[in-house]
Design a protein around this motif. Structure first.
Motif, PDB file in Angstrom:
ATOM      1  N   GLY A 182       0.826  -1.185   0.000  1.00  0.00           N
ATOM      2  CA  GLY A 182       0.000   0.000   0.000  1.00  0.00           C
ATOM      3  C   GLY A 182       0.868   1.245   0.000  1.00  0.00           C
ATOM      4  O   GLY A 182       0.612   2.209  -0.709  1.00  0.00           O
ATOM      5  N   THR A 183       1.931   1.204   0.799  1.00  0.00           N
ATOM      6  CA  THR A 183       2.951   2.251   0.822  1.00  0.00           C
ATOM      7  C   THR A 183       4.315   1.589   0.927  1.00  0.00           C
ATOM      8  O   THR A 183       4.503   0.682   1.729  1.00  0.00           O
ATOM      9  N   PHE A 184       5.269   2.032   0.106  1.00  0.00           N
ATOM     10  CA  PHE A 184       6.630   1.512   0.161  1.00  0.00           C
ATOM     11  C   PHE A 184       7.588   2.703   0.182  1.00  0.00           C
ATOM     12  O   PHE A 184       7.699   3.440  -0.804  1.00  0.00           O
ATOM     13  N   ASN A 185       8.250   2.907   1.307  1.00  0.00           N
ATOM     14  CA  ASN A 185       9.215   3.996   1.453  1.00  0.00           C
ATOM     15  C   ASN A 185      10.623   3.444   1.288  1.00  0.00           C
ATOM     16  O   ASN A 185      11.099   2.687   2.146  1.00  0.00           O
ATOM     17  N   LEU A 186      11.288   3.824   0.213  1.00  0.00           N
ATOM     18  CA  LEU A 186      12.629   3.326  -0.088  1.00  0.00           C
ATOM     19  C   LEU A 186      13.641   4.410   0.282  1.00  0.00           C
ATOM     20  O   LEU A 186      14.009   5.264  -0.528  1.00  0.00           O
ATOM     21  N   THR A 187      14.097   4.379   1.517  1.00  0.00           N
ATOM     22  CA  THR A 187      15.038   5.377   2.010  1.00  0.00           C
ATOM     23  C   THR A 187      16.410   5.167   1.376  1.00  0.00           C
ATOM     24  O   THR A 187      16.906   4.053   1.268  1.00  0.00           O
ATOM     25  N   GLY A 188      17.024   6.264   0.941  1.00  0.00           N
ATOM     26  CA  GLY A 188      18.348   6.171   0.337  1.00  0.00           C
ATOM     27  C   GLY A 188      18.359   5.392  -0.958  1.00  0.00           C
ATOM     28  O   GLY A 188      19.324   4.671  -1.256  1.00  0.00           O
ATOM     29  N   LEU A 189      17.313   5.530  -1.771  1.00  0.00           N
ATOM     30  CA  LEU A 189      17.159   4.746  -2.995  1.00  0.00           C
ATOM     31  C   LEU A 189      18.269   5.041  -4.002  1.00  0.00           C
ATOM     32  O   LEU A 189      18.596   6.192  -4.283  1.00  0.00           O
ATOM     33  N   THR A 190      18.855   3.979  -4.542  1.00  0.00           N
ATOM     34  CA  THR A 190      19.761   4.075  -5.686  1.00  0.00           C
ATOM     35  C   THR A 190      19.377   3.002  -6.693  1.00  0.00           C
ATOM     36  O   THR A 190      19.029   1.879  -6.316  1.00  0.00           O
ATOM     37  N   MET A 191      19.420   3.354  -7.964  1.00  0.00           N
ATOM     38  CA  MET A 191      19.116   2.400  -9.029  1.00  0.00           C
ATOM     39  C   MET A 191      20.242   2.437 -10.051  1.00  0.00           C
ATOM     40  O   MET A 191      20.750   3.508 -10.388  1.00  0.00           O
ATOM     41  N   LYS A 192      20.633   1.257 -10.519  1.00  0.00           N
ATOM     42  CA  LYS A 192      21.756   1.192 -11.445  1.00  0.00           C
ATOM     43  C   LYS A 192      21.540   0.083 -12.465  1.00  0.00           C
ATOM     44  O   LYS A 192      21.065  -1.005 -12.123  1.00  0.00           O
ATOM     45  N   VAL A 193      21.886   0.384 -13.720  1.00  0.00           N
ATOM     46  CA  VAL A 193      21.894  -0.625 -14.778  1.00  0.00           C
ATOM     47  C   VAL A 193      23.327  -1.113 -14.937  1.00  0.00           C
ATOM     48  O   VAL A 193      24.230  -0.336 -15.280  1.00  0.00           O
ATOM     49  N   ASN A 194      23.543  -2.379 -14.659  1.00  0.00           N
ATOM     50  CA  ASN A 194      24.873  -2.984 -14.729  1.00  0.00           C
ATOM     51  C   ASN A 194      24.985  -3.786 -16.020  1.00  0.00           C
ATOM     52  O   ASN A 194      24.161  -4.669 -16.283  1.00  0.00           O
ATOM     53  N   VAL A 195      25.996  -3.500 -16.809  1.00  0.00           N
ATOM     54  CA  VAL A 195      26.158  -4.130 -18.115  1.00  0.00           C
ATOM     55  C   VAL A 195      27.514  -4.827 -18.167  1.00  0.00           C
ATOM     56  O   VAL A 195      28.527  -4.275 -17.724  1.00  0.00           O
ATOM     57  N   GLY A 196      27.519  -6.031 -18.719  1.00  0.00           N
ATOM     58  CA  GLY A 196      28.765  -6.756 -18.895  1.00  0.00           C
ATOM     59  C   GLY A 196      28.736  -8.111 -18.233  1.00  0.00           C
ATOM     60  O   GLY A 196      27.832  -8.441 -17.461  1.00  0.00           O
ATOM     61  N   ALA A 197      29.737  -8.892 -18.516  1.00  0.00           N
ATOM     62  CA  ALA A 197      29.792 -10.259 -17.994  1.00  0.00           C
ATOM     63  C   ALA A 197      29.888 -10.291 -16.480  1.00  0.00           C
ATOM     64  O   ALA A 197      29.522 -11.293 -15.854  1.00  0.00           O
ATOM     65  N   ASP A 198      30.386  -9.216 -15.871  1.00  0.00           N
ATOM     66  CA  ASP A 198      30.541  -9.184 -14.420  1.00  0.00           C
ATOM     67  C   ASP A 198      29.341  -8.533 -13.715  1.00  0.00           C
ATOM     68  O   ASP A 198      29.396  -8.275 -12.521  1.00  0.00           O
ATOM     69  N   ALA A 199      28.273  -8.249 -14.461  1.00  0.00           N
ATOM     70  CA  ALA A 199      27.059  -7.683 -13.850  1.00  0.00           C
ATOM     71  C   ALA A 199      26.460  -8.688 -12.880  1.00  0.00           C
ATOM     72  O   ALA A 199      26.167  -9.825 -13.260  1.00  0.00           O
ATOM     73  N   GLU A 200      26.302  -8.272 -11.623  1.00  0.00           N
ATOM     74  CA  GLU A 200      25.887  -9.197 -10.586  1.00  0.00           C
ATOM     75  C   GLU A 200      24.493  -8.850 -10.055  1.00  0.00           C
ATOM     76  O   GLU A 200      24.120  -7.686  -9.970  1.00  0.00           O
ATOM     77  N   GLU A 201      23.743  -9.906  -9.684  1.00  0.00           N
ATOM     78  CA  GLU A 201      22.458  -9.734  -9.016  1.00  0.00           C
ATOM     79  C   GLU A 201      22.697  -9.602  -7.513  1.00  0.00           C
ATOM     80  O   GLU A 201      23.831  -9.658  -7.033  1.00  0.00           O
ATOM     81  N   CYS A 202      21.601  -9.466  -6.769  1.00  0.00           N
ATOM     82  CA  CYS A 202      21.715  -9.283  -5.313  1.00  0.00           C
ATOM     83  C   CYS A 202      22.364 -10.495  -4.636  1.00  0.00           C
ATOM     84  O   CYS A 202      23.046 -10.357  -3.626  1.00  0.00           O
ATOM     85  N   PHE A 203      22.155 -11.667  -5.198  1.00  0.00           N
ATOM     86  CA  PHE A 203      22.783 -12.896  -4.694  1.00  0.00           C
ATOM     87  C   PHE A 203      22.770 -13.936  -5.783  1.00  0.00           C
ATOM     88  O   PHE A 203      22.140 -13.778  -6.816  1.00  0.00           O
TER      89      PHE A 203
END
Length: 203
Positions: A182-203
């Protein structure tokens, strides 16, 4: 038309197994969708999963039961639906990998001791891993009688469900198909597009 199902995922908690898909029930942003009975999301899901991690999740008013997430072409995915009335997520990370390309979109928030917060949080998940602690938990409750979570968060009559007053999950690792708040507060939000073979997910 015959329903098509993909292979159901596994939900693994190091100290508590909680894959709650009953046999009968058989991205630039966080995807949102409110559970509605056996239909886990009220919209057509993309068919793509995304990963979410957090160093800790703290929630009040937890419920879980089985559901189905459906794509626009009718393809169905059995999911475990989790609902939390109010949640805090510390060191939140979400990642989405672009199919067939070395591109990963990541979103980070809730660091530095200032957690991201959500109310009416609903998650359709394939898997979940972490160290979980529950307070005043009912396991095996009729999913249609669940009242502890967000409004309307309940499953089918006589389907397996559970609810707890509070939940704490440390080292959260989750693979999901949709999320609603209903409400989502994302404090300190950063978003990034990672490109390349070394682009990693959260885990």
């Amino acid at each position: 038309m015959q329903d098509r199902f993909d292979n159901p995922g596994r939900t693994r908690w190091r100290r508590f197994a909680a894959m709650l898909v009953p046999a009968t029930a058989v991205a630039g942003t966080i995807v949102f969708g409110m559970a509605n009975g056996a239909i886990a999301a009220s919209f057509a899901v993309s068919g793509q999963t995304f990963k979410v991690s957090a160093s800790e999740l703290r929630g009040d008013g937890f419920v879980q039961y089985g559901g189905i997430a459906e794509e626009s072409d009718g393809r169905k995915h059995p999911v475990a639906v989790s609902g939390i009335r109010n949640a805090k997520l510390y060191d939140l990370c979400q990642s989405v990998k672009v199919p067939g390309a070395p591109v990963v979109l990541t979103i980070n928030a809730g660091g530095g001791g200032e957690p991201a917060t959500a109310s009416g949080l609903m998650i359709d998940m394939d898997s979940l891993q972490g160290d979980a602690t529950f307070k005043d938990i009912n396991i095996g409750q009729d999913a249609s009688t669940l009242t502890g979570g967000p409004a309307g968060a309940r499953g089918d009559v006589k389907a397996f469900g559970q609810q707890a007053d509070t939940v704490v999950i440390k080292d959260l690792r989750q693979v999901a198909r949709s999320t609603h708040a209903g409400t989502f507060n994302l404090t300190g939000l950063t978003m990034k597009v990672n490109v390349g073979a070394d682009a990693e997910e959260c885990f």
